[in-house]
Motif scaffolding. Structure first.
Motif, PDB file in Angstrom:
ATOM      1  N   LYS A  19      38.681   6.227  73.379  1.00 12.61           N
ATOM      2  CA  LYS A  19      39.239   7.343  74.152  1.00 12.61           C
ATOM      3  C   LYS A  19      40.449   7.948  73.447  1.00 12.61           C
ATOM      4  CE  LYS A  19      40.871   8.720  78.715  1.00 12.61           C
ATOM      5  NZ  LYS A  19      41.957   9.558  78.171  1.00 12.61           N
ATOM      6  N   LYS A  20      41.276   7.092  72.861  1.00 16.32           N
ATOM      7  CA  LYS A  20      42.455   7.585  72.145  1.00 16.32           C
ATOM      8  C   LYS A  20      42.045   8.486  70.989  1.00 16.32           C
ATOM      9  CE  LYS A  20      46.860   5.840  70.375  1.00 16.32           C
ATOM     10  NZ  LYS A  20      47.675   4.617  70.125  1.00 16.32           N
ATOM     11  N   ALA A  79      44.770   4.641  61.448  1.00 10.55           N
ATOM     12  CA  ALA A  79      43.412   5.115  61.167  1.00 10.55           C
ATOM     13  C   ALA A  79      43.104   6.390  61.936  1.00 10.55           C
ATOM     14  CB  ALA A  79      42.400   4.028  61.512  1.00 10.55           C
ATOM     15  N   ILE A  80      43.531   6.459  63.186  1.00  9.05           N
ATOM     16  CA  ILE A  80      43.311   7.663  63.984  1.00  9.05           C
ATOM     17  C   ILE A  80      44.082   8.837  63.390  1.00  9.05           C
ATOM     18  CG2 ILE A  80      43.795   8.727  66.231  1.00  9.05           C
ATOM     19  CD1 ILE A  80      43.117   6.011  67.513  1.00  9.05           C
ATOM     20  N   ALA A  81      45.308   8.580  62.934  1.00  9.03           N
ATOM     21  CA  ALA A  81      46.101   9.638  62.306  1.00  9.03           C
ATOM     22  C   ALA A  81      45.426  10.144  61.034  1.00  9.03           C
ATOM     23  CB  ALA A  81      47.504   9.128  62.001  1.00  9.03           C
ATOM     24  N   LYS A  92      35.158  10.551  55.153  1.00  6.08           N
ATOM     25  CA  LYS A  92      34.478  11.161  56.291  1.00  6.08           C
ATOM     26  C   LYS A  92      34.119  10.170  57.392  1.00  6.08           C
ATOM     27  CE  LYS A  92      34.513  15.342  54.798  1.00  6.08           C
ATOM     28  NZ  LYS A  92      35.371  16.340  55.486  1.00  6.08           N
ATOM     29  N   ASN A  93      34.150   8.877  57.076  1.00  3.67           N
ATOM     30  CA  ASN A  93      33.700   7.893  58.058  1.00  3.67           C
ATOM     31  C   ASN A  93      34.522   6.616  57.898  1.00  3.67           C
ATOM     32  OD1 ASN A  93      32.189   6.146  59.731  1.00  3.67           O
ATOM     33  ND2 ASN A  93      30.335   7.342  59.342  1.00  3.67           N
ATOM     34  N   ILE A  94      35.409   6.338  58.844  1.00  2.88           N
ATOM     35  CA  ILE A  94      36.378   5.249  58.738  1.00  2.88           C
ATOM     36  C   ILE A  94      35.966   4.084  59.630  1.00  2.88           C
ATOM     37  CG2 ILE A  94      38.792   4.593  59.104  1.00  2.88           C
ATOM     38  CD1 ILE A  94      39.552   7.511  58.629  1.00  2.88           C
ATOM     39  N   LEU A  95      36.036   2.875  59.075  1.00  8.35           N
ATOM     40  CA  LEU A  95      35.781   1.657  59.840  1.00  8.35           C
ATOM     41  C   LEU A  95      37.094   0.950  60.123  1.00  8.35           C
ATOM     42  CD1 LEU A  95      33.935  -0.537  61.060  1.00  8.35           C
ATOM     43  CD2 LEU A  95      33.808  -1.551  58.765  1.00  8.35           C
ATOM     44  N   ILE A 129      35.211   7.825  63.275  1.00 11.57           N
ATOM     45  CA  ILE A 129      35.891   6.545  63.233  1.00 11.57           C
ATOM     46  C   ILE A 129      35.152   5.534  64.105  1.00 11.57           C
ATOM     47  CG2 ILE A 129      37.513   7.230  65.072  1.00 11.57           C
ATOM     48  CD1 ILE A 129      39.678   5.587  63.573  1.00 11.57           C
ATOM     49  N   HIS A 130      34.939   4.330  63.571  1.00 14.78           N
ATOM     50  CA  HIS A 130      34.276   3.246  64.288  1.00 14.78           C
ATOM     51  C   HIS A 130      35.248   2.087  64.472  1.00 14.78           C
ATOM     52  CE1 HIS A 130      29.888   4.430  62.983  1.00 14.78           C
ATOM     53  NE2 HIS A 130      30.528   5.399  63.625  1.00 14.78           N
ATOM     54  N   PHE A 131      35.308   1.566  65.697  1.00 19.02           N
ATOM     55  CA  PHE A 131      36.113   0.386  65.983  1.00 19.02           C
ATOM     56  C   PHE A 131      35.169  -0.795  66.181  1.00 19.02           C
ATOM     57  CE2 PHE A 131      38.488   4.078  67.500  1.00 19.02           C
ATOM     58  CZ  PHE A 131      39.693   3.906  66.840  1.00 19.02           C
TER      59      PHE A 131
END
Length: 277
Positions: free
Chosen positions: A74-75, A21-23, A2-5, A32-34
């Motif tokens: 943004k992506k 990661a976005i996919a 549920k929450n990707i770094l 998602i956190h960058f």
């Protein structure tokens, strides 16, 4: 999931990791956190605006990092995802490890260009260091990594304590209906007769609710890493999934070093699941 770094240095491998990661986040509806760690010639957070101007090259690098983080956010947002960006100054890998529990991440995706020779022996890659200490699954991506993947290799000892974390591999495979290939590497120093190995694998296979898309394989080789890589090449696999912990036995006591070495030497993604978590 549920929450990707996504720790990133904006290299080609890191950018590919961000894309994958976005996919994955799009498939799982994950946040998602960058995260980018910016190194500066002086302690940056202690400087006022006037003193910052004395370091134009550093200001340029910081501006670039902010722009790249915004582009990634943004992506992700264009895909309908919730995304955040984090720019941290002068911290090491510990910052990534601290970020994980603080923001409740349950998955890490990061890029790696690997390491060879003296670099591998002396420092290794940042991805290797995260693999050693992260208590959540870590997917290490290379610049040329393909997504989605059709075939996943799962090398293991197939003991009972691997059954539960193996469900993470099944869930990951289900994202793209990937085939899972269970692999036992038989080596001279950890030899088992085929009948014994197959008995364990058949018992383990009951935890794989995927029928014929979860195959059983025994491969003879001089050592575990060599056997894994040779089998991967023989079937054209797109990902290696491996569990790590510190107990004794095949792919146990030395499993973390095997995982790190695979990250260095293979061109396909490696998914590491730490059984110590």
């Amino acid at each position: 999931m549920k929450n990707i770094l996504v720790p990133t240095d904006f290299s080609k491998a890191a950018n590919r990791a961000s894309e994958i990661a976005i996919a994955i986040a799009e498939q799982t509806n994950s946040e998602i956190h960058f995260l980018h760690i910016q190194y500066t010639p002086v302690p940056w957070i202690t400087l006022n605006k006037e003193r910052e101007e004395r370091y134009p090259e550093t200001l340029k690098e910081i501006g670039y990092a902010k722009g790249e983080l915004s582009r990634l956010v943004k992506k992700a947002e264009d895909k309908g995802l919730k995304a955040e960006q984090f720019l941290v100054f002068d911290e090491g890998r510990e910052e990534i490890l601290k970020h994980i529990p603080f923001h409740h991440h349950d998955f890490v995706v990061m890029g790696s260009s690997g390491a060879t020779g003296a670099k591998e022996l002396l420092i290794g890659s940042n991805a290797q260091k995260i693999l050693r200490d992260a208590t959540i699954p870590v997917l290490v991506v290379k610049e040329g990594s393909v997504w989605p993947v059709e075939n996943i290799v799962f090398p293991s000892s197939f003991e009972s304590d691997v059954k539960q974390p193996f469900q993470t591999v099944v869930e990951f495979a289900d994202l793209n209906d990937s085939k899972i290939h269970l692999l036992y590497v038989n080596t001279p120093f950890s030899f088992e007769e085929t009948e014994q190995s197959m008995a364990k694998m058949h018992d383990f296979h009951r935890t794989c609710p995927r029928g014929g898309s979860c195959t059983l394989n025994i491969y003879n080789s001089l050592n575990e890493e060599r056997g894994i890589m040779q089998f991967v090449d023989s079937i054209g696999a797109g990902l290696i999934a491996i569990t790590t912990h510190g107990r004794s036995g095949f792919l146990r006591l030395i499993s973390k070093s095997i995982t790190e070495s695979l990250v260095n030497h293979t061109e396909i993604p490696v998914l590491s699941i730490n059984l110590s978590s």
